[in-house]
Design a protein around this motif. Structure first.
Motif, PDB file in Angstrom:
ATOM      1  N   UNK A   1       0.826  -1.203   0.000  1.00 38.97           N
ATOM      2  CA  UNK A   1       0.000   0.000   0.000  1.00 38.97           C
ATOM      3  C   UNK A   1       0.865   1.260   0.000  1.00 38.97           C
ATOM      4  N   UNK A   2       2.027   1.195   0.654  1.00 41.80           N
ATOM      5  CA  UNK A   2       2.922   2.340   0.673  1.00 41.80           C
ATOM      6  C   UNK A   2       3.475   2.627  -0.720  1.00 41.80           C
ATOM      7  N   UNK A   3       3.870   1.568  -1.433  1.00 45.03           N
ATOM      8  CA  UNK A   3       4.385   1.752  -2.788  1.00 45.03           C
ATOM      9  C   UNK A   3       3.277   2.188  -3.743  1.00 45.03           C
TER      10      UNK A   3
ATOM     11  N   UNK B   1      15.379   4.275   0.384  1.00 45.74           N
ATOM     12  CA  UNK B   1      14.622   3.344  -0.451  1.00 45.74           C
ATOM     13  C   UNK B   1      13.993   4.050  -1.645  1.00 45.74           C
ATOM     14  N   UNK B   2      13.696   5.321  -1.495  1.00 43.18           N
ATOM     15  CA  UNK B   2      13.025   6.068  -2.555  1.00 43.18           C
ATOM     16  C   UNK B   2      13.973   6.495  -3.664  1.00 43.18           C
TER      17      UNK B   2
ATOM     18  N   UNK C   1       9.518  14.476  -1.195  1.00 43.53           N
ATOM     19  CA  UNK C   1       9.013  15.075   0.035  1.00 43.53           C
ATOM     20  C   UNK C   1       7.733  14.380   0.497  1.00 43.53           C
ATOM     21  N   UNK C   2       6.854  14.027  -0.440  1.00 41.40           N
ATOM     22  CA  UNK C   2       5.635  13.300  -0.073  1.00 41.40           C
ATOM     23  C   UNK C   2       5.946  11.844   0.262  1.00 41.40           C
ATOM     24  N   UNK C   3       6.798  11.211  -0.554  1.00 39.67           N
ATOM     25  CA  UNK C   3       7.133   9.810  -0.324  1.00 39.67           C
ATOM     26  C   UNK C   3       7.866   9.591   0.977  1.00 39.67           C
TER      27      UNK C   3
ATOM     28  N   UNK D   1       3.065   5.685  -5.987  1.00 39.83           N
ATOM     29  CA  UNK D   1       2.651   5.817  -7.390  1.00 39.83           C
ATOM     30  C   UNK D   1       1.782   7.060  -7.571  1.00 39.83           C
ATOM     31  N   UNK D   2       0.882   7.285  -6.620  1.00 33.03           N
ATOM     32  CA  UNK D   2       0.051   8.487  -6.690  1.00 33.03           C
ATOM     33  C   UNK D   2       0.878   9.758  -6.554  1.00 33.03           C
ATOM     34  N   UNK D   3       1.878   9.736  -5.680  1.00 30.86           N
ATOM     35  CA  UNK D   3       2.746  10.908  -5.509  1.00 30.86           C
ATOM     36  C   UNK D   3       3.555  11.172  -6.782  1.00 30.86           C
ATOM     37  N   UNK D   4       4.039  10.106  -7.419  1.00 31.23           N
ATOM     38  CA  UNK D   4       4.818  10.255  -8.653  1.00 31.23           C
ATOM     39  C   UNK D   4       3.958  10.846  -9.757  1.00 31.23           C
TER      40      UNK D   4
END
Length: 246
Positions: free
Chosen positions: A3-5, A42-43, A32-34, A9-12
């Motif tokens: 769910x985090x990944x 990891x990001x 910043x959002x991720x 995807x929505x942030x990207x």
């Protein structure tokens, strides 16, 4: 964790849509959002290679507008050194400290841009040595967070480049440095595990560009910029808040 990944995807998608509208750096927004959900280390192996796709296209498209003297004479030498320093420092930084430092950078940048827009402030030119020093600091920031843009734009404030040449030159900086970071991630073994996420997120770049071009014709870019900086102010505050460091 899935769910985090998915949230990333929505942030990207949001980041690349906003960049297509305003030209603002996608990594700063997505990271910043991720970083509210996942560790920065990891990001970066996911977001940095994705950025190469867009900046590579823009560098080729606007290659005639690049100020090579500024790029090779002042910006890249200092920023390459700084990026390698930042990359070397990242494993030694505590994850919570990294998040707090990035939050401070985001807060400073968003606050500065909102103040500049409100006052219509025009920056004056600085001595070359000072711009090189700020560019070195921008490189360290880029090595740590792939977000050297705020400091580099600050260093270049007051230059005589027109908007188109400045943008083309900056895009070539991000393509060069993110290619360097991607090579570092490949050598240290962090790129290969991130490939599934990179491949799955790649179509979001095309969707984001399409949405951005569509929305750009319908909304005021200035309003979008204000909304982005306000979003970054809130996000930066959350990143440095004590509960975000647990």
């Amino acid at each position: 964790m899935e769910m985090l990944w998915l949230a990333l995807a929505g942030f990207i998608l949001l980041a690349y849509t906003l960049e297509a509208i305003t030209g603002f750096g996608s990594i700063v927004i997505a990271l910043s959002l991720g970083a509210l959900l996942l560790p920065i280390e990891q990001l970066l192996p996911v977001l940095v290679p994705l950025n190469i796709c867009m900046t590579g296209y823009l560098v080729w498209r606007h290659r005639q507008m690049i100020d090579r003297r500024l790029l090779l004479g002042m910006i890249l030498p200092a920023m390459v050194i700084g990026t390698l320093l930042g990359y070397a420092l990242l494993p030694w930084l505590d994850a919570a400290l990294s998040k707090r430092l990035f939050g401070v950078l985001v807060l400073w940048f968003a606050g500065r841009e909102l103040w500049r827009m409100r006052t219509s402030h025009v920056a004056s030119a600085r001595p070359l040595w000072l711009n090189r020093l700020i560019s070195l600091a921008a490189g360290v920031s880029h090595g740590l967070f792939a977000s050297g843009g705020p400091l580099l734009v600050f260093a270049l404030a007051g230059t005589e480049l027109d908007k188109a040449r400045l943008r083309a030159t900056l895009v070539s900086v991000w393509f060069s440095l993110n290619s360097l970071l991607t090579l570092c991630f490949a050598l240290d073994g962090r790129l290969l595990p991130a490939l599934p996420q990179i491949i799955s997120y790649a179509p979001l770049l095309l969707i984001g560009v399409w949405l951005g071009e569509h929305l750009h014709q319908r909304f005021n870019e200035q309003h979008f910029r204000i909304a982005i900086y306000l979003l970054l102010l809130v996000t930066g505050g959350l990143l440095i808040a004590p509960w975000s460091l647990l």
